[in-house]
Motif scaffolding. Structure first.
Motif, PDB file in Angstrom:
ATOM      1  N   ILE A  70      -9.880  11.661  -8.558  1.00 57.45           N
ATOM      2  CA  ILE A  70     -10.170  12.995  -8.019  1.00 57.45           C
ATOM      3  C   ILE A  70      -9.471  14.056  -8.873  1.00 57.45           C
ATOM      4  CG2 ILE A  70      -9.946  14.497  -5.978  1.00 57.45           C
ATOM      5  CD1 ILE A  70     -10.179  12.079  -4.219  1.00 57.45           C
ATOM      6  N   ARG A 120      -0.616  23.640  10.688  1.00 52.46           N
ATOM      7  CA  ARG A 120      -0.873  24.075  12.071  1.00 52.46           C
ATOM      8  C   ARG A 120       0.171  23.419  12.962  1.00 52.46           C
ATOM      9  NH1 ARG A 120      -6.802  22.418  12.452  1.00 52.46           N
ATOM     10  NH2 ARG A 120      -7.835  23.996  11.213  1.00 52.46           N
ATOM     11  N   LEU A 122       1.485  21.741  16.670  1.00 49.71           N
ATOM     12  CA  LEU A 122       0.966  21.044  17.847  1.00 49.71           C
ATOM     13  C   LEU A 122       1.272  21.847  19.110  1.00 49.71           C
ATOM     14  CD1 LEU A 122       2.055  17.348  17.219  1.00 49.71           C
ATOM     15  CD2 LEU A 122      -0.277  18.212  17.343  1.00 49.71           C
ATOM     16  N   GLY A 166      -7.849  13.166  10.231  1.00 47.86           N
ATOM     17  CA  GLY A 166      -8.590  13.752   9.112  1.00 47.86           C
ATOM     18  C   GLY A 166      -8.229  13.013   7.825  1.00 47.86           C
ATOM     19  N   GLN A 214     -15.809  11.281  16.777  1.00 51.26           N
ATOM     20  CA  GLN A 214     -15.316  12.618  16.394  1.00 51.26           C
ATOM     21  C   GLN A 214     -14.266  12.551  15.275  1.00 51.26           C
ATOM     22  OE1 GLN A 214     -15.286  11.697  19.866  1.00 51.26           O
ATOM     23  NE2 GLN A 214     -17.357  12.548  20.040  1.00 51.26           N
ATOM     24  N   ALA A 216     -12.372  12.959  12.048  1.00 45.03           N
ATOM     25  CA  ALA A 216     -12.650  13.945  10.989  1.00 45.03           C
ATOM     26  C   ALA A 216     -12.603  13.331   9.585  1.00 45.03           C
ATOM     27  CB  ALA A 216     -11.625  15.082  11.078  1.00 45.03           C
ATOM     28  N   ALA A 349      -0.520  15.570  11.045  1.00 44.49           N
ATOM     29  CA  ALA A 349      -1.547  15.900  10.047  1.00 44.49           C
ATOM     30  C   ALA A 349      -2.724  16.543  10.767  1.00 44.49           C
ATOM     31  CB  ALA A 349      -1.965  14.634   9.305  1.00 44.49           C
ATOM     32  N   VAL A 350      -2.474  17.731  11.340  1.00 43.05           N
ATOM     33  CA  VAL A 350      -3.494  18.359  12.190  1.00 43.05           C
ATOM     34  C   VAL A 350      -4.085  19.605  11.544  1.00 43.05           C
ATOM     35  CG1 VAL A 350      -2.570  17.410  14.327  1.00 43.05           C
ATOM     36  CG2 VAL A 350      -1.751  19.634  13.550  1.00 43.05           C
ATOM     37  N   PRO A 398      -9.079  25.919   6.309  1.00 40.56           N
ATOM     38  CA  PRO A 398      -8.765  24.700   5.566  1.00 40.56           C
ATOM     39  C   PRO A 398      -9.777  23.578   5.758  1.00 40.56           C
ATOM     40  CG  PRO A 398      -7.464  24.793   7.547  1.00 40.56           C
ATOM     41  CD  PRO A 398      -8.321  26.017   7.566  1.00 40.56           C
ATOM     42  N   GLY A 400     -13.175  21.204   3.842  1.00 42.54           N
ATOM     43  CA  GLY A 400     -13.996  20.890   2.676  1.00 42.54           C
ATOM     44  C   GLY A 400     -13.220  20.199   1.577  1.00 42.54           C
ATOM     45  N   LEU A 401     -13.988  19.619   0.654  1.00 44.12           N
ATOM     46  CA  LEU A 401     -13.397  18.900  -0.473  1.00 44.12           C
ATOM     47  C   LEU A 401     -13.151  19.908  -1.604  1.00 44.12           C
ATOM     48  CD1 LEU A 401     -15.818  15.839  -0.318  1.00 44.12           C
ATOM     49  CD2 LEU A 401     -13.644  16.186   0.884  1.00 44.12           C
TER      50      LEU A 401
HETATM   51  P1  NAP Z   1      -9.116  18.086   9.257  1.00 48.00           P
HETATM   52  O1  NAP Z   1     -10.164  17.332   8.517  1.00 48.00           O
HETATM   53  O2  NAP Z   1      -9.500  19.354   9.903  1.00 48.00           O
HETATM   54  O3  NAP Z   1      -8.482  17.072  10.350  1.00 48.00           O
HETATM   55  C1  NAP Z   1      -7.525  17.519  11.258  1.00 48.00           C
HETATM   56  C2  NAP Z   1      -7.318  16.455  12.311  1.00 48.00           C
HETATM   57  O4  NAP Z   1      -6.285  16.894  13.187  1.00 48.00           O
HETATM   58  C3  NAP Z   1      -8.535  16.210  13.187  1.00 48.00           C
HETATM   59  O5  NAP Z   1      -8.596  14.851  13.490  1.00 48.00           O
HETATM   60  C4  NAP Z   1      -8.224  17.037  14.437  1.00 48.00           C
HETATM   61  O6  NAP Z   1      -8.839  16.554  15.605  1.00 48.00           O
HETATM   62  C5  NAP Z   1      -6.738  16.810  14.539  1.00 48.00           C
HETATM   63  N1  NAP Z   1      -6.060  17.807  15.357  1.00 48.00           N
HETATM   64  C6  NAP Z   1      -6.112  19.160  15.243  1.00 48.00           C
HETATM   65  N2  NAP Z   1      -5.332  19.742  16.178  1.00 48.00           N
HETATM   66  C7  NAP Z   1      -4.783  18.731  16.895  1.00 48.00           C
HETATM   67  C8  NAP Z   1      -3.899  18.679  17.990  1.00 48.00           C
HETATM   68  N3  NAP Z   1      -3.404  19.796  18.540  1.00 48.00           N
HETATM   69  N4  NAP Z   1      -3.552  17.468  18.478  1.00 48.00           N
HETATM   70  C9  NAP Z   1      -4.026  16.345  17.930  1.00 48.00           C
HETATM   71  N5  NAP Z   1      -4.879  16.318  16.891  1.00 48.00           N
HETATM   72  C10 NAP Z   1      -5.253  17.506  16.377  1.00 48.00           C
HETATM   73  O7  NAP Z   1      -7.875  18.481   8.328  1.00 48.00           O
HETATM   74  P2  NAP Z   1      -7.112  17.713   7.165  1.00 48.00           P
HETATM   75  O8  NAP Z   1      -7.036  16.265   7.389  1.00 48.00           O
HETATM   76  O9  NAP Z   1      -5.877  18.494   6.981  1.00 48.00           O
HETATM   77  O10 NAP Z   1      -8.049  17.953   5.886  1.00 48.00           O
HETATM   78  C11 NAP Z   1      -8.364  19.279   5.425  1.00 48.00           C
HETATM   79  C12 NAP Z   1      -9.570  19.206   4.480  1.00 48.00           C
HETATM   80  O11 NAP Z   1      -9.197  18.576   3.253  1.00 48.00           O
HETATM   81  C13 NAP Z   1     -10.710  18.381   5.049  1.00 48.00           C
HETATM   82  O12 NAP Z   1     -11.932  18.994   4.745  1.00 48.00           O
HETATM   83  C14 NAP Z   1     -10.574  17.049   4.338  1.00 48.00           C
HETATM   84  O13 NAP Z   1     -11.772  16.312   4.231  1.00 48.00           O
HETATM   85  C15 NAP Z   1     -10.077  17.504   2.969  1.00 48.00           C
HETATM   86  N6  NAP Z   1      -9.355  16.395   2.301  1.00 48.00           N
HETATM   87  C16 NAP Z   1     -10.072  15.516   1.571  1.00 48.00           C
HETATM   88  C17 NAP Z   1      -9.461  14.421   0.977  1.00 48.00           C
HETATM   89  C18 NAP Z   1     -10.264  13.432   0.179  1.00 48.00           C
HETATM   90  O14 NAP Z   1     -11.375  13.702  -0.177  1.00 48.00           O
HETATM   91  N7  NAP Z   1      -9.749  12.266  -0.095  1.00 48.00           N
HETATM   92  C19 NAP Z   1      -8.102  14.229   1.139  1.00 48.00           C
HETATM   93  C20 NAP Z   1      -7.367  15.134   1.902  1.00 48.00           C
HETATM   94  C21 NAP Z   1      -8.015  16.221   2.487  1.00 48.00           C
HETATM   95  P3  NAP Z   1     -10.128  17.294  16.232  1.00 48.00           P
HETATM   96  O15 NAP Z   1     -11.297  16.808  15.451  1.00 48.00           O
HETATM   97  O16 NAP Z   1     -10.113  16.831  17.631  1.00 48.00           O
HETATM   98  O17 NAP Z   1      -9.900  18.776  16.090  1.00 48.00           O
END
Ligand code: NAP
Length: 490
Positions: A70, A120, A122, A166, A214, A216, A349-350, A398, A400-401
């Motif tokens: 990546i 973010r 909790l 996520g 659900q 992510a 990691a939310v 925050p 998307g890729l």
């Molecule tokens: P994300 O995809 O938005 O996932 C956040 C996770 O936290 C979700 O499961 C969400 O659940 C949960 N969450 C949020 N608030 C919460 C709470 N109060 N209590 C418990 N769970 C909670 O965010 P991310 O993982 O930080 O990723 C950010 C972006 O970067 C994403 O688009 C991701 O695909 C991308 N990314 C891609 C790669 C890769 O391609 N390898 C690697 C890292 C990041 P709900 O669904 O219930 O809200």
């Protein structure tokens, strides 16, 4: 004394190139550079500023060390950065070394591309106990971000809880689960590698507040967990029984269908696998942390100067059910059924969140710069502020890729080009490319040029080659500057 009235040329012409400042040298910043360089009939001169001496933001300090492919996207950004029309000013902090007023006085257009630098919350009791880390802290730490070296990451424990499902949660889990021999072939920060070498972590619990449909994370990342040598993934088959609304949601959602298949594969594995595995990853669906409980044997309950702070010892969990909202969103709602999970390290990691920039509007609740298609707007009037733009996570939130920033940057650049005829005039003296260098030099700022970064890059690659690794990162700013200054003296 001039005998003729000075001819004024519109910015963007060969006589008066458009002067653009980009704050943030990550993917969204460099995709913006690349789009501007491609614009037809535009003569442009672009300066990219970053707080760090090293460019490329999340590619260097976010993409997991075991995902080297990546990181190849950096080549696209290097090409843009090496263009004669582009300069890099690393180790320059917006709001400290250069103020909003100074920047807007020197450039026709300023683009904020600062991403999401914090996490973010909790919003639960105990969230700030020692041993409770955000994924931003943990990811920056293992990626060698200078601000996070020396972070207190307690790995002398058997059980870790990761909150969220996520892709960042997947990254964090893999780094905790992989063998140190695996990690030693990556560009993980030496400090993190050393700490992970002595890790006693055996069980990693992923806490997902909603159901498997659900989740992510994306299927390749979910599947990758099951491919880690010596690791068993544990899923309770009962957790995969779907409620009616989730089953319906699955019908036209291919990634969710794929995720469910992968989870069913994990749930079908023989229990002996988990018993004999070196490490285990456990999924808990419909489960929310409601409180982090202090380990009674840690600290003294009063974390004052020089006293040990209370450490987390367990996570109080509540079982959820899904409740449909009018929009169709299935929300997690607590059922009151609670239990405690012992864990001495909790990584939340939310999601990421942007931080406000001095002098720039910020939407506190959404955690973004208010904007219309990339044009920064005045929070009072809702009208665009001429010459100021946003791109990437600080524009859209925050999600998307890395590649999602390409069309996002194009949208912002389209708005910038459309606005060219109506930009407020910039003093010709200040629009000179030398003006900003004079300003920084006058303040004694030691900025890092792209050619200098390339020297650091070569040094890191050489050190890596000697150890059979892609690179060995220099993780302290002083060390980077010292390496540059030593070499320029040589
Ligand atoms: P994300 O995809 O938005 O996932 C956040 C996770 O936290 C979700 O499961 C969400 O659940 C949960 N969450 C949020 N608030 C919460 C709470 N109060 N209590 C418990 N769970 C909670 O965010 P991310 O993982 O930080 O990723 C950010 C972006 O970067 C994403 O688009 C991701 O695909 C991308 N990314 C891609 C790669 C890769 O391609 N390898 C690697 C890292 C990041 P709900 O669904 O219930 O809200």
């Amino acid at each position: 004394m001039a005998y003729f009235a000075a001819v004024t040329y519109p910015p963007g012409s060969p006589e008066r190139p458009l002067r653009v400042a980009i704050v943030g040298a990550g993917p969204s910043g460099y995709y913006t550079v690349a789009s501007l360089l491609k614009a037809e009939d535009l003569t442009v001169s672009i300066d990219v500023f970053d707080r760090q001496p090293a460019p490329f933001g999340l590619v260097r300090y976010g993409v997991a060390p075991d995902h080297q492919k990546i990181k190849l996207v950096a080549r696209v950004f290097e090409k843009a950065a090496r263009d004669d029309r582009v300069r890099f000013f690393g180790h320059v902090t917006f709001g400290e070394d250069l103020s909003h007023a100074e920047l807007t006085a020197c450039y026709d257009q300023v683009v904020y591309a600062v991403g999401g630098q914090t996490d973010r919350k909790l919003g639960i009791p105990g969230e700030d106990l020692a041993g409770s880390l955000s994924s931003t802290q943990f990811v920056y730490w293992y990626s060698g971000h200078p601000d996070f070296m020396g972070l207190d990451v307690e790995l002398d424990c058997e059980t870790v809880a990761v909150v969220g499902i996520g892709n960042v949660a997947m990254d964090v889990t893999r780094i905790l689960a992989r063998s140190v021999d695996d990690l030693a072939t990556t560009d993980i920060a030496d400090e993190a590698l050393e700490r992970l070498r002595h890790s006693r972590v055996r069980d990693i619990h992923i806490l997902a507040r909603r159901g498997p449909v659900q989740a992510a994370c994306t299927p390749p990342e979910l599947k990758e967990l099951g491919e880690i040598e010596g690791v068993a993934v544990v899923v309770d088959p009962a957790d995969l029984d779907l409620d009616e609304a989730s089953a319906r949601a699955l019908e036209d959602d291919r990634p969710a269908t794929k995720n469910l298949e992968i989870l069913q594969g994990y749930a079908g594995q023989p229990p002996e696998m988990a018993e004999t595995a070196d490490r285990r990853i456990h999924f808990h669906f419909l489960t929310s942390p409601v409180e982090l409980l202090a380990d009674e044997s840690s600290g003294d309950g009063e974390a004052g100067d020089g006293e040990a702070a209370d450490r987390v010892g367990a996570v109080r969990l509540e079982r959820n059910r899904l409740e449909p909202r009018e929009s169709g969103y299935l929300a997690a709602v607590g059922t009151g059924e609670r239990r405690d999970l012992p864990a001495t390290l909790v990584i939340r990691a939310v999601g990421y969140r942007s931080v406000p920039l001095p002098g720039v509007p910020f939407h506190e609740r959404w955690g973004v710069i208010p904007n219309q298609g990339g044009r920064v707007t005045d929070p009072e009037t809702g009208e665009p502020i001429p010459g100021e733009y946003a791109v990437g996570w600080v524009k859209r939130g925050p999600s998307g890729l890395i590649g999602s920033n390409k069309p996002d940057a194009q949208e912002t650049v389209d708005a910038m080009l459309e606005d060219l005829p109506s930009l407020p005039p910039v003093d010709d003296e200040k629009a000179r490319p030398e003006a900003v260098e004079e300003l920084l030099a006058g303040k004694g700022v030691r900025w890092v040029r792209f050619e200098e970064w390339e020297r650091l890059d070569r040094l890191e690659l050489e050190r890596g080659k000697a150890q059979g690794r892609p690179r060995v990162k220099i993780c302290h700013v002083e060390e980077m500057l010292a390496a540059l200054d030593a070499r320029s003296d040589a």
